[in-house]
Design a protein around this motif. Sequence first.
Motif, PDB file in Angstrom:
ATOM      1  N   GLN A  60       1.440  -1.718  -4.579  1.00 21.66           N
ATOM      2  CA  GLN A  60       0.003  -2.298  -4.804  1.00 21.66           C
ATOM      3  C   GLN A  60      -0.041  -3.219  -6.089  1.00 21.66           C
ATOM      4  O   GLN A  60      -1.369  -3.166  -6.229  1.00 21.66           O
ATOM      5  N   LEU A  61       1.131  -3.152  -6.263  1.00 20.28           N
ATOM      6  CA  LEU A  61       0.933  -4.120  -7.426  1.00 20.28           C
ATOM      7  C   LEU A  61       0.413  -5.727  -7.308  1.00 20.28           C
ATOM      8  O   LEU A  61       0.237  -6.683  -7.603  1.00 20.28           O
ATOM      9  N   TYR A  62       0.998  -5.569  -6.041  1.00 22.11           N
ATOM     10  CA  TYR A  62       0.797  -7.363  -5.563  1.00 22.11           C
ATOM     11  C   TYR A  62      -1.195  -7.278  -5.329  1.00 22.11           C
ATOM     12  O   TYR A  62      -1.267  -8.865  -4.926  1.00 22.11           O
ATOM     13  N   GLY A  63      -1.668  -6.643  -5.109  1.00 24.99           N
ATOM     14  CA  GLY A  63      -3.197  -6.636  -4.953  1.00 24.99           C
ATOM     15  C   GLY A  63      -3.951  -7.286  -6.184  1.00 24.99           C
ATOM     16  O   GLY A  63      -5.296  -7.172  -6.504  1.00 24.99           O
ATOM     17  N   GLU A  64      -2.757  -6.960  -7.435  1.00 23.46           N
ATOM     18  CA  GLU A  64      -3.576  -6.797  -9.049  1.00 23.46           C
ATOM     19  C   GLU A  64      -3.156  -7.707  -9.822  1.00 23.46           C
ATOM     20  O   GLU A  64      -4.061  -8.040 -10.778  1.00 23.46           O
ATOM     21  N   VAL A  90       9.654  -3.104   0.885  1.00 27.57           N
ATOM     22  CA  VAL A  90       8.843  -2.572   0.519  1.00 27.57           C
ATOM     23  C   VAL A  90       7.143  -3.990   0.006  1.00 27.57           C
ATOM     24  O   VAL A  90       6.034  -4.211   0.311  1.00 27.57           O
ATOM     25  N   ILE A  91       8.477  -5.262  -1.006  1.00 24.63           N
ATOM     26  CA  ILE A  91       7.715  -5.981  -1.547  1.00 24.63           C
ATOM     27  C   ILE A  91       7.081  -7.164  -0.606  1.00 24.63           C
ATOM     28  O   ILE A  91       5.600  -7.272  -0.890  1.00 24.63           O
ATOM     29  N   GLU A  92       8.057  -7.556   0.159  1.00 18.56           N
ATOM     30  CA  GLU A  92       7.691  -8.275   1.491  1.00 18.56           C
ATOM     31  C   GLU A  92       6.367  -7.983   2.458  1.00 18.56           C
ATOM     32  O   GLU A  92       5.443  -8.765   2.441  1.00 18.56           O
ATOM     33  N   ASN A  93       6.509  -6.977   2.418  1.00 18.48           N
ATOM     34  CA  ASN A  93       5.380  -6.312   3.211  1.00 18.48           C
ATOM     35  C   ASN A  93       3.616  -6.396   2.282  1.00 18.48           C
ATOM     36  O   ASN A  93       3.057  -6.115   3.055  1.00 18.48           O
ATOM     37  N   ALA A  94       3.958  -6.238   1.362  1.00 22.83           N
ATOM     38  CA  ALA A  94       2.885  -5.967   0.245  1.00 22.83           C
ATOM     39  C   ALA A  94       1.860  -7.431   0.261  1.00 22.83           C
ATOM     40  O   ALA A  94       0.945  -7.344   0.043  1.00 22.83           O
ATOM     41  N   LYS A  95       3.065  -7.846  -0.414  1.00 25.11           N
ATOM     42  CA  LYS A  95       3.057  -9.663   0.245  1.00 25.11           C
ATOM     43  C   LYS A  95       1.904 -10.343   0.898  1.00 25.11           C
ATOM     44  O   LYS A  95       1.141 -10.151   1.091  1.00 25.11           O
ATOM     45  N   ILE A  96       2.733  -9.781   1.873  1.00 33.20           N
ATOM     46  CA  ILE A  96       1.818  -9.997   3.678  1.00 33.20           C
ATOM     47  C   ILE A  96       0.484  -9.014   3.704  1.00 33.20           C
ATOM     48  O   ILE A  96      -0.578  -9.946   4.222  1.00 33.20           O
ATOM     49  N   TYR A  97       1.097  -7.767   3.268  1.00 33.94           N
ATOM     50  CA  TYR A  97      -0.957  -7.261   3.007  1.00 33.94           C
ATOM     51  C   TYR A  97      -1.895  -7.849   2.415  1.00 33.94           C
ATOM     52  O   TYR A  97      -3.220  -8.429   2.807  1.00 33.94           O
ATOM     53  N   PHE A  98      -1.569  -8.412   1.099  1.00 34.46           N
ATOM     54  CA  PHE A  98      -2.250  -8.806   0.031  1.00 34.46           C
ATOM     55  C   PHE A  98      -2.998  -9.912   0.388  1.00 34.46           C
ATOM     56  O   PHE A  98      -3.709 -10.371   0.053  1.00 34.46           O
ATOM     57  N   LYS A  99      -2.452 -10.950   1.026  1.00 33.06           N
ATOM     58  CA  LYS A  99      -1.972 -11.753   1.446  1.00 33.06           C
ATOM     59  C   LYS A  99      -3.885 -12.246   2.395  1.00 33.06           C
ATOM     60  O   LYS A  99      -4.446 -13.251   2.592  1.00 33.06           O
ATOM     61  N   ASN A 100      -3.176 -11.406   3.395  1.00 33.15           N
ATOM     62  CA  ASN A 100      -5.035 -10.855   4.880  1.00 33.15           C
ATOM     63  C   ASN A 100      -5.154  -9.807   4.744  1.00 33.15           C
ATOM     64  O   ASN A 100      -5.626  -8.824   5.782  1.00 33.15           O
ATOM     65  N   ARG A 101      -6.287  -9.014   3.733  1.00 34.01           N
ATOM     66  CA  ARG A 101      -5.682  -8.047   3.586  1.00 34.01           C
ATOM     67  C   ARG A 101      -7.349  -7.222   4.596  1.00 34.01           C
ATOM     68  O   ARG A 101      -7.420  -6.453   5.064  1.00 34.01           O
ATOM     69  N   GLU A 102      -7.921  -8.171   4.230  1.00 37.19           N
ATOM     70  CA  GLU A 102      -9.630  -8.231   5.882  1.00 37.19           C
ATOM     71  C   GLU A 102      -9.366  -7.831   7.298  1.00 37.19           C
ATOM     72  O   GLU A 102      -8.940  -6.964   6.944  1.00 37.19           O
ATOM     73  N   LYS A 103      -8.054  -8.493   6.974  1.00 33.65           N
ATOM     74  CA  LYS A 103      -6.958  -8.619   8.479  1.00 33.65           C
ATOM     75  C   LYS A 103      -7.243  -7.347   8.803  1.00 33.65           C
ATOM     76  O   LYS A 103      -7.281  -6.802   9.732  1.00 33.65           O
TER      77      LYS A 103
END
Length: 116
Positions: A60-64, A90-103
């Motif tokens: 979740q740091l990747y969202g902050e 985990v880091i790769e998934n977090a980066k993908i998620y936070f890049k496209n969070r709304e979707k």
Amino acid sequence: NTSTIQVFDIVGGGLCVSSDDGQLVHDRIAELLREKRKVIISFENIDTLISAFLNAAIGQLYGEFLEEDIRASLSVEKMTPDDKELLRRVIENAKIYFKNREKFDKAWKEEVSDEE
């Protein structure tokens, strides 16, 4: 200007399986990163580590924070090769998620409402 976080001390043992414990580690990391400090996360004496813990603690740091700032300021030590691979995923998934969070959130809401 470097701080070392002993995960074992924060979670009170060698089991890193709870996202609540991961949140405790996250809060300490985030506090230090906001102070522009370098952070070493030590996994010394950790026997069991799962993705739920790592998602809460580090993902979740990747969202902050900016990825570049995390990369420059955060490092891990005393982690097994298998755990390092888990952390990488985990880091790769977090980066993908936070890049496209709304979707992702929209798709999740649609999926959950379809099941009701």
